[in-house]
Write a protein that holds these residues in place. Structure first.
Motif, PDB file in Angstrom:
ATOM      1  N   VAL A 195      -2.150   4.510  -6.033  1.00 34.38           N
ATOM      2  CA  VAL A 195      -3.293   5.295  -5.566  1.00 34.38           C
ATOM      3  C   VAL A 195      -4.499   5.091  -6.479  1.00 34.38           C
ATOM      4  O   VAL A 195      -5.637   4.946  -6.015  1.00 34.38           O
ATOM      5  CB  VAL A 195      -2.927   6.791  -5.498  1.00 34.38           C
ATOM      6  N   ALA A 239       1.203  12.109  -0.011  1.00 33.89           N
ATOM      7  CA  ALA A 239       0.615  10.791  -0.240  1.00 33.89           C
ATOM      8  C   ALA A 239      -0.716  10.690   0.496  1.00 33.89           C
ATOM      9  O   ALA A 239      -0.802  11.011   1.684  1.00 33.89           O
ATOM     10  CB  ALA A 239       1.566   9.694   0.244  1.00 33.89           C
ATOM     11  N   PRO A 240      -1.793  10.241  -0.179  1.00 31.20           N
ATOM     12  CA  PRO A 240      -3.086  10.078   0.504  1.00 31.20           C
ATOM     13  C   PRO A 240      -3.053   8.890   1.466  1.00 31.20           C
ATOM     14  O   PRO A 240      -2.185   8.021   1.385  1.00 31.20           O
ATOM     15  CB  PRO A 240      -4.049   9.833  -0.658  1.00 31.20           C
ATOM     16  N   LEU A 241      -4.020   8.868   2.366  1.00 28.98           N
ATOM     17  CA  LEU A 241      -4.101   7.768   3.325  1.00 28.98           C
ATOM     18  C   LEU A 241      -4.687   6.501   2.711  1.00 28.98           C
ATOM     19  O   LEU A 241      -4.468   5.402   3.223  1.00 28.98           O
ATOM     20  CB  LEU A 241      -4.947   8.201   4.531  1.00 28.98           C
ATOM     21  N   ASP A 242      -5.428   6.639   1.613  1.00 31.32           N
ATOM     22  CA  ASP A 242      -6.033   5.486   0.952  1.00 31.32           C
ATOM     23  C   ASP A 242      -6.090   5.783  -0.537  1.00 31.32           C
ATOM     24  O   ASP A 242      -5.922   6.938  -0.976  1.00 31.32           O
ATOM     25  CB  ASP A 242      -7.435   5.221   1.514  1.00 31.32           C
ATOM     26  N   HIS A 301       0.831  -1.218   0.000  1.00 27.34           N
ATOM     27  CA  HIS A 301       0.000   0.000   0.000  1.00 27.34           C
ATOM     28  C   HIS A 301       0.860   1.259   0.000  1.00 27.34           C
ATOM     29  O   HIS A 301       0.655   2.183   0.810  1.00 27.34           O
ATOM     30  CB  HIS A 301      -0.939   0.020   1.206  1.00 27.34           C
ATOM     31  N   ASP A 302       1.805   1.361  -0.906  1.00 25.05           N
ATOM     32  CA  ASP A 302       2.641   2.564  -1.012  1.00 25.05           C
ATOM     33  C   ASP A 302       1.881   3.616  -1.812  1.00 25.05           C
ATOM     34  O   ASP A 302       2.018   3.730  -3.034  1.00 25.05           O
ATOM     35  CB  ASP A 302       3.968   2.221  -1.692  1.00 25.05           C
ATOM     36  N   PHE A 303       1.069   4.402  -1.108  1.00 27.40           N
ATOM     37  CA  PHE A 303       0.225   5.390  -1.777  1.00 27.40           C
ATOM     38  C   PHE A 303       0.974   6.656  -2.173  1.00 27.40           C
ATOM     39  O   PHE A 303       0.352   7.634  -2.613  1.00 27.40           O
ATOM     40  CB  PHE A 303      -0.973   5.742  -0.896  1.00 27.40           C
ATOM     41  N   SER A 304       2.289   6.642  -2.033  1.00 32.63           N
ATOM     42  CA  SER A 304       3.073   7.736  -2.597  1.00 32.63           C
ATOM     43  C   SER A 304       3.322   7.529  -4.087  1.00 32.63           C
ATOM     44  O   SER A 304       3.823   8.428  -4.766  1.00 32.63           O
ATOM     45  CB  SER A 304       4.420   7.859  -1.872  1.00 32.63           C
ATOM     46  N   ASN A 323      -6.638   0.017  -2.954  1.00 35.79           N
ATOM     47  CA  ASN A 323      -6.957   0.655  -1.679  1.00 35.79           C
ATOM     48  C   ASN A 323      -6.691  -0.330  -0.540  1.00 35.79           C
ATOM     49  O   ASN A 323      -6.256  -1.459  -0.756  1.00 35.79           O
ATOM     50  CB  ASN A 323      -8.398   1.177  -1.659  1.00 35.79           C
ATOM     51  N   LEU A 324      -6.968   0.100   0.687  1.00 31.71           N
ATOM     52  CA  LEU A 324      -6.576  -0.679   1.860  1.00 31.71           C
ATOM     53  C   LEU A 324      -7.368  -1.967   2.018  1.00 31.71           C
ATOM     54  O   LEU A 324      -6.877  -2.916   2.643  1.00 31.71           O
ATOM     55  CB  LEU A 324      -6.738   0.191   3.118  1.00 31.71           C
TER      56      LEU A 324
END
Length: 655
Positions: A72, A153-156, A64-67, A76-77
């Protein structure tokens, strides 16, 4: 820093690819063994660095590397692990990286399993492969960076398209790409032979197993794509003539002609110009498919909605590949001369007509696919070429094709006597025609010419194939794997024709309004609707119906179609439920909730539809059997020795 490492690995792979191509071509031109020796280790290096980049992107999805923007947009998680892994190729950038990774696998496989080939030849082949790889690596790095960062980076992230969250999409894209990219090997062998000016039977024998392997993988990929559309889209069909479906079908058609033409060139030294042009055309159509999918010129469930400017890059690459290879072909036209001669009634003549028919089919698909796109591009508005056009064209093409498939295996190379086969072939032809026409008459008490011709064609192909097989067994002739592969392929096509003919004619479709407790009869089966309940999945909620299937007073199965709503998608997604047997499918798709507790429901009765995919599986297995033939594992020296000590009979020269 792992994404940066992956990006840097792609840059190194591009540099190695360019250096390998240039050094190998120069080495072959100067007959410099030291320079040519670079080709194999450079191929391994390309595979290593591209594999490193692919592993880096896969790691980003798993953790889950949303950077990373790609993660992204397609993960998702709450997305299950298997769909995070397949999410790597759920985007344009990721699927292009998968394409390049598969190309590197073909490259290193060719380097590893070609030690019996002359060094000069394999150096040129690997150089052409590297030039093709350089084009896609450049496309990836300059227009489609899969490791682009997003800050902050977003959380999800956004979920992968629910249509792609299916087992079929775990297997379908890799197999399809293995087939697409595999035709680059046939293209590379043809271009390398043109560069050398040596277009004898030898290069055809070298490239034939690689081409057949690519064709077999593409066959499986197309079949799995058809199966996925059938079970996932909820419309009960197996082929829609969607432009993206057609984009994979065109190289398959021309590739089928290519593997037959390679057999003729290898065995008899004929059709050299056909074989070279077919190798160029097959890979060019693979590139055209990439353009259609990635250019943004159409909207399809199979396509990547991307910036059309990226399509310009692929279009330019396609023009360069086709233009340069055809220019080289024109330059070497004197060398592309067939030395073999054959009479009108011979296996060569049958294969020539076979090639013409497959090319005609490919041209029909090309016109039906590209004409609406061209009209739209020139401001003519949106038009569509639909199923009636394609079905009509292929109905006309199928009849002569099936006729030739029945004759081909029984005819000798170079020259044959029609009287030798006429009595036996006439018996099988008349028997197949009578039985084919009789079966639909017995089923529906009326003559159905279309169904009768389809069944007669399938029986004709199967009966003549078995006739030749038993004939070989009776006289004690050898059964090489290449021959058994041909048998499997032709029987697979016969099964495919039966499946298409029967399911298209006798399928039953019903759209119904049902309340719990109601039942509906279709083809003797009773569908009893028991109700709908809410369920919670790992990343979705769903309405799940329960439908009991009864036949002659006995319960057959339960169907549990669903209407799912995924966490990031507001639109409900249909998940069909199917009861499967060898001879029929019972298919149910849940619709919308209506008033007073009623639900809309779509149910299907699909006779013999499984034979479509069984037939495709037989064809693919036939291809893998053919490339397992021992003669493709022999060195040039051992083959010469074996030929010097063996007097092959004409009757055994069938494979």
């Amino acid at each position: 820093m792992i994404p940066e490492l992956g990006h840097f690995a792609l840059i190194i792979a591009l540099v190695i690819s360019v250096v390998q191509a240039v050094v190998s071509l120069v080495g072959a031109a100067k007959n410099n063994a030291a320079l040519m020796a670079i080709a194999r280790p450079a191929s391994l290096a390309q595979f290593f660095f591209v594999g490193l980049a692919y592993a880096a992107l896969t790691h980003a999805f798993i953790v889950h590397d949303f950077s990373v923007l790609n993660v992204v947009q397609h993960s998702n998680l709450v997305q299950p692990l298997q769909y995070r892994i397949t999410g790597v190729w759920g985007s344009h950038e990721g699927s292009l990286l998968l394409w390049v990774f598969i190309h590197s696998i073909w490259l290193v496989a060719l380097a590893a399993f070609s030690h019996h080939l002359p060094q000069m030849m394999i150096s040129r082949v690997l150089a052409v492969m590297s030039l093709v790889g350089s084009g896609f690596l450049s496309f990836l790095l300059f227009t489609s960076n899969p490791f682009e960062r997003v800050f902050p980076a977003p959380l999800d992230g956004n979920e992968l398209n629910p249509l792609l969250q299916d087992f079929g999409m775990i297997i379908h894209p890799p197999l399809l790409y293995i087939g697409y990219v595999g035709f680059a090997v046939a293209f590379s062998f043809a271009v390398a032979a043109l560069i050398a000016g040596r277009l004898d039977a030898t290069w055809a024998r070298w490239s034939r197993p690689w081409t057949t392997a690519a064709w077999s993988f593409l066959t499986m990929g197309i079949a799995l794509g058809s199966w996925w559309a059938y079970i996932e889209l909820g419309w009960g069909g197996w082929w829609f003539w969607d432009p993206v479906e057609n984009a994979s079908f065109m190289p398959w058609l021309v590739g089928t002609a290519l593997i037959h033409s390679l057999a003729s060139t290898e065995k008899r030294g004929v059709f050299k110009s056909w074989t070279v042009l077919l190798a160029i055309l097959t890979f060019s159509l693979s590139l055209l498919g990439a353009f259609i999918v990635r250019s943004g010129v159409l909207t399809s469930v199979h396509a990547f909605a991307v910036d059309p400017e990226r399509g310009v890059f692929i279009l330019a690459f396609l023009v360069i590949v086709v233009g340069s290879s055809l220019t080289l072909y024109a330059w070497r036209s004197a060398a592309v001369v067939s030395i073999g001669r054959f009479k009108w009634f011979s296996r060569e003549s049958v294969l020539l007509l076979n090639n013409i028919i497959f090319l005609t089919a490919a041209m029909a698909v090309f016109i039906g696919t590209m004409y609406p796109l061209v009209v739209d591009a020139f401001g003519g508005g949106k038009i569509s070429v639909g199923r009636p056009y394609f079905d009509t064209m292929f109905s006309m093409i199928a009849i002569p094709l099936l006729l030739l498939l029945g004759i081909g295996p029984t005819v000798r190379w170079k020259v044959d006597n029609w009287k030798r086969n006429s009595k036996v072939l006439s018996f099988f032809f008349i028997s197949s025609l009578v039985l084919g026409m009789l079966i639909p008459f017995l089923v529906e008490d009326q003559l159905n010419i279309a169904v009768g011709l389809g069944l007669a064609g399938a029986m004709w192909v199967a009966s003549t194939t078995f006739k030749e097989l038993f004939s070989r067994l009776s006289r004690g002739a050898s059964l090489p794997l290449s021959y058994l592969g041909m048998v499997m392929g032709h029987l697979g096509l016969a099964a495919f024709v039966v499946g298409v003919t029967v399911t298209m004619t006798y399928h039953i479709e019903r759209d119904m309004r049902m309340v719990p407790g109601e039942s509906y009869d279709i083809a003797g089966y009773e569908f009893r609707f028991q109700g709908v309940k809410k369920i919670q999945g790992p990343n979705y909620t769903a309405d799940e119906a329960l439908i009991e299937i009864w036949y002659e007073g006995k319960k057959v199965d339960d169907l549990i179609p669903q209407k799912r709503i995924y966490s990031d998608f507001g639109n409900p997604m249909t998940e069909a439920s199917i009861d499967v047997t060898l001879f029929r499918d019972l298919y149910a798709a849940l619709g919308e909730e209506l008033e007073n507790g009623a639900w809309s429901m779509r149910v299907y009765y699909k006779p013999f539809i499984r034979w479509i995919w069984i037939g495709a599986g037989f064809m693919a297995i036939g291809g893998f059997l053919a490339i397992s033939d021992r003669r493709y594992r022999q060195t040039v020296t051992s083959r010469k020795r074996r030929r010097a000590g063996t007097n092959a009979t004409v009757a055994d020269n069938v494979a």
